[in-house]
Design a protein around this motif. Structure first.
Motif, PDB file in Angstrom:
ATOM      1  N   LEU A  81       0.587  -1.097   0.197  1.00 53.68           N
ATOM      2  CA  LEU A  81       0.208   0.026  -0.045  1.00 53.68           C
ATOM      3  C   LEU A  81       1.393   1.104  -0.044  1.00 53.68           C
ATOM      4  CD1 LEU A  81      -2.993   1.159   0.274  1.00 53.68           C
ATOM      5  CD2 LEU A  81      -2.780   1.486   2.414  1.00 53.68           C
ATOM      6  N   LEU A  82       0.941   1.862  -0.789  1.00 47.18           N
ATOM      7  CA  LEU A  82       1.666   3.582  -1.502  1.00 47.18           C
ATOM      8  C   LEU A  82       0.394   4.338  -0.308  1.00 47.18           C
ATOM      9  CD1 LEU A  82       4.051   5.294  -2.519  1.00 47.18           C
ATOM     10  CD2 LEU A  82       2.981   4.424  -4.770  1.00 47.18           C
ATOM     11  N   CYS A  83       1.307   5.245  -0.253  1.00 44.61           N
ATOM     12  CA  CYS A  83       0.575   6.200   0.720  1.00 44.61           C
ATOM     13  C   CYS A  83       0.767   7.679   0.917  1.00 44.61           C
ATOM     14  CB  CYS A  83      -0.392   5.888   2.528  1.00 44.61           C
ATOM     15  SG  CYS A  83      -1.135   4.709   3.051  1.00 44.61           S
ATOM     16  N   GLY A  84      -0.229   8.158  -0.061  1.00 38.59           N
ATOM     17  CA  GLY A  84       0.670   9.899  -0.932  1.00 38.59           C
ATOM     18  C   GLY A  84       1.112   9.136  -2.121  1.00 38.59           C
ATOM     19  N   GLU A 143       6.460  15.582   4.967  1.00 45.21           N
ATOM     20  CA  GLU A 143       6.621  14.845   6.405  1.00 45.21           C
ATOM     21  C   GLU A 143       6.182  15.008   7.573  1.00 45.21           C
ATOM     22  OE1 GLU A 143       9.382  18.790   4.966  1.00 45.21           O
ATOM     23  OE2 GLU A 143       8.337  16.668   4.245  1.00 45.21           O
ATOM     24  N   GLY A 144       5.025  16.332   7.184  1.00 43.47           N
ATOM     25  CA  GLY A 144       4.583  16.226   9.014  1.00 43.47           C
ATOM     26  C   GLY A 144       3.666  15.387   9.081  1.00 43.47           C
ATOM     27  N   THR A 145       3.123  15.095   8.249  1.00 41.46           N
ATOM     28  CA  THR A 145       1.728  13.811   8.601  1.00 41.46           C
ATOM     29  C   THR A 145       2.510  12.460   8.489  1.00 41.46           C
ATOM     30  OG1 THR A 145       1.664  12.944   5.650  1.00 41.46           O
ATOM     31  CG2 THR A 145       0.641  15.048   6.595  1.00 41.46           C
ATOM     32  N   HIS A 146       3.406  12.549   9.037  1.00 40.74           N
ATOM     33  CA  HIS A 146       4.440  10.689   8.930  1.00 40.74           C
ATOM     34  C   HIS A 146       3.783  10.073  10.387  1.00 40.74           C
ATOM     35  CE1 HIS A 146       7.407  11.069   6.018  1.00 40.74           C
ATOM     36  NE2 HIS A 146       6.140  11.499   5.406  1.00 40.74           N
ATOM     37  N   PHE A 147       3.846  10.791  11.051  1.00 42.39           N
ATOM     38  CA  PHE A 147       3.682  10.212  12.793  1.00 42.39           C
ATOM     39  C   PHE A 147       1.907   9.740  12.935  1.00 42.39           C
ATOM     40  CE2 PHE A 147       2.354  11.000  17.259  1.00 42.39           C
ATOM     41  CZ  PHE A 147       2.919   9.913  17.578  1.00 42.39           C
ATOM     42  N   HIS A 160       4.881  -4.907   7.631  1.00 42.82           N
ATOM     43  CA  HIS A 160       5.800  -3.643   7.424  1.00 42.82           C
ATOM     44  C   HIS A 160       5.993  -2.440   6.926  1.00 42.82           C
ATOM     45  CE1 HIS A 160       8.523  -7.085   9.075  1.00 42.82           C
ATOM     46  NE2 HIS A 160       7.516  -7.860   7.989  1.00 42.82           N
ATOM     47  N   PHE A 161       6.000  -1.236   7.437  1.00 43.88           N
ATOM     48  CA  PHE A 161       6.361   0.337   7.478  1.00 43.88           C
ATOM     49  C   PHE A 161       7.351   0.998   7.195  1.00 43.88           C
ATOM     50  CE2 PHE A 161       3.561  -0.196  10.839  1.00 43.88           C
ATOM     51  CZ  PHE A 161       1.910   1.020  10.089  1.00 43.88           C
ATOM     52  N   LEU A 162       7.781   1.300   5.561  1.00 44.50           N
ATOM     53  CA  LEU A 162       8.691   1.920   4.624  1.00 44.50           C
ATOM     54  C   LEU A 162       8.226   3.358   4.859  1.00 44.50           C
ATOM     55  CD1 LEU A 162      11.708   2.685   3.801  1.00 44.50           C
ATOM     56  CD2 LEU A 162      10.715   2.491   1.010  1.00 44.50           C
ATOM     57  N   ILE A 163       9.183   4.522   5.997  1.00 43.94           N
ATOM     58  CA  ILE A 163       8.705   5.670   5.829  1.00 43.94           C
ATOM     59  C   ILE A 163       9.142   6.643   5.054  1.00 43.94           C
ATOM     60  CG2 ILE A 163       7.736   6.976   7.732  1.00 43.94           C
ATOM     61  CD1 ILE A 163       6.252   5.289   9.404  1.00 43.94           C
ATOM     62  N   GLU A 164       9.761   6.876   4.508  1.00 40.79           N
ATOM     63  CA  GLU A 164      10.296   8.519   4.137  1.00 40.79           C
ATOM     64  C   GLU A 164      10.595   9.415   4.747  1.00 40.79           C
ATOM     65  OE1 GLU A 164      11.689   9.452   1.679  1.00 40.79           O
ATOM     66  OE2 GLU A 164      11.539   7.996   0.323  1.00 40.79           O
ATOM     67  N   VAL A 173       9.974  11.558  11.016  1.00 40.75           N
ATOM     68  CA  VAL A 173       8.996  12.335  12.200  1.00 40.75           C
ATOM     69  C   VAL A 173      10.191  13.704  11.700  1.00 40.75           C
ATOM     70  CG1 VAL A 173       8.629   9.965  13.996  1.00 40.75           C
ATOM     71  CG2 VAL A 173      10.699  12.120  14.235  1.00 40.75           C
ATOM     72  N   VAL A 174       9.047  14.364  12.557  1.00 41.92           N
ATOM     73  CA  VAL A 174       9.991  16.003  12.916  1.00 41.92           C
ATOM     74  C   VAL A 174       9.695  16.686  14.072  1.00 41.92           C
ATOM     75  CG1 VAL A 174       9.384  16.424  10.334  1.00 41.92           C
ATOM     76  CG2 VAL A 174       7.242  16.808  11.962  1.00 41.92           C
TER      77      VAL A 174
END
Length: 283
Positions: free
Chosen positions: A5-8, A62-66, A80-84, A88-89
């Motif tokens: 699932l690609l979010c974004g 980036e501000g929406t990842h968390f 599993h997650f791959l987060i760009e 976190v910011v």
């Protein structure tokens, strides 16, 4: 069976989609803010369908990842997650990087030049290191300053290449949108970083100077050179060696690692901790 699932599906998400397609992977994408043809699009994610996916890539701003990560976790997702980058910011969100299911989007680790460089260097012999990442002003991201934009990449490479667990005695300064970070390890090894989004040439380089040689890696051309003294008395000078590197897409390599059962998790807690600490100090 792996299903992504690609979010974004903004700029970075579209790049991910390109390589997901090239790898012939099963995927769907979710982005309520983007109107596009319905090919592979999912209109809603919830607890009923979230575990139809084994892997999720978060490439939203980036501000929406968390918040998105937390929302998906609360739906009961077990994959599993791959987060760009940056994952976190805010310091208060740093704890999610302790989740062993998260791989950070530290794509430069998968650059063939960095992969080769990591096999060549001898950390005990390093005298100094330079990391340079500059972009052409007219096409660079001007939404944020250059350190905020790309600083995380080279901080992460510092930890990745040296295997150090901290960066002591550092200082950062800037002029306009150009930032410089200097640091010195306990052994005396010096490291310099330069980030700028206001130059007239694109540079992505890592230079490592050891007591016995110098390595120069160009992350754009994906080349690594080694410089040493000539061993022959008749040719007193510098000997240059080019290493063979099979060029490939860093993002494609990253995705392949992420979906592989034997893939190595990209733990980027240390680099994010330092990045956020520095970022907070230059506000």
């Amino acid at each position: 069976m792996k299903n992504i699932l690609l979010c974004g599906l903004g700029r970075m998400g579209s790049i991910h989609e390109k390589y997901i397609k090239s790898l012939n992977l099963d995927y769907s994408w979710y982005d309520p803010y983007i109107e596009k043809n319905n090919e592979n699009k999912i209109e809603l994610i919830n607890s009923e369908n979230i575990n139809n996916f084994s892997h999720i890539i978060i490439s939203t701003p980036e501000g929406t990842h968390f918040n998105l990560y937390n929302s998906i976790i609360n739906m009961g997702f077990v994959g599993h997650f791959l987060i760009e980058k940056p994952v976190v910011v805010n310091f208060s969100n740093l704890e999610i990087l302790e989740d062993k299911r998260i791989s950070g989007g530290m794509v430069e680790r998968f650059n063939p030049a960095i992969q080769k460089l990591s096999t060549l260097i001898d950390v005990d012999k390093i005298v100094s290191m330079d990391f340079v990442r500059c972009s052409v002003k007219s096409i660079a991201n001007q939404r944020v300053d250059s350190f905020t934009d790309v600083g995380i990449h080279d901080i992460d490479l510092y930890f990745f290449l040296t295997k150090f667990n901290h960066m002591p005695d550092y200082s950062i300064s800037n002029y306009s949108n150009t930032f410089s970070l200097l640091c010195k390890s306990k052994s005396g090894m010096m490291s310099r970083f330069l980030w700028s989004n206001e130059t007239f040439s694109k540079e992505r380089k890592v230079i490592i100077r050891q007591s016995d040689c110098t390595y120069e890696a160009d992350l754009i051309d994906q080349t690594v050179k080694k410089f040493t003294n000539s061993s022959t008395t008749s040719d007193l000078g510098i000997l240059s060696q080019n290493f063979y590197i099979e060029k490939s897409s860093s993002i494609k390599n990253e995705i392949e690692n992420f979906i592989s059962n034997s893939g190595e998790r990209v733990d980027c807690y240390l680099s994010h901790k330092l990045y956020l600490e520095i970022k907070e100090g230059i506000k």
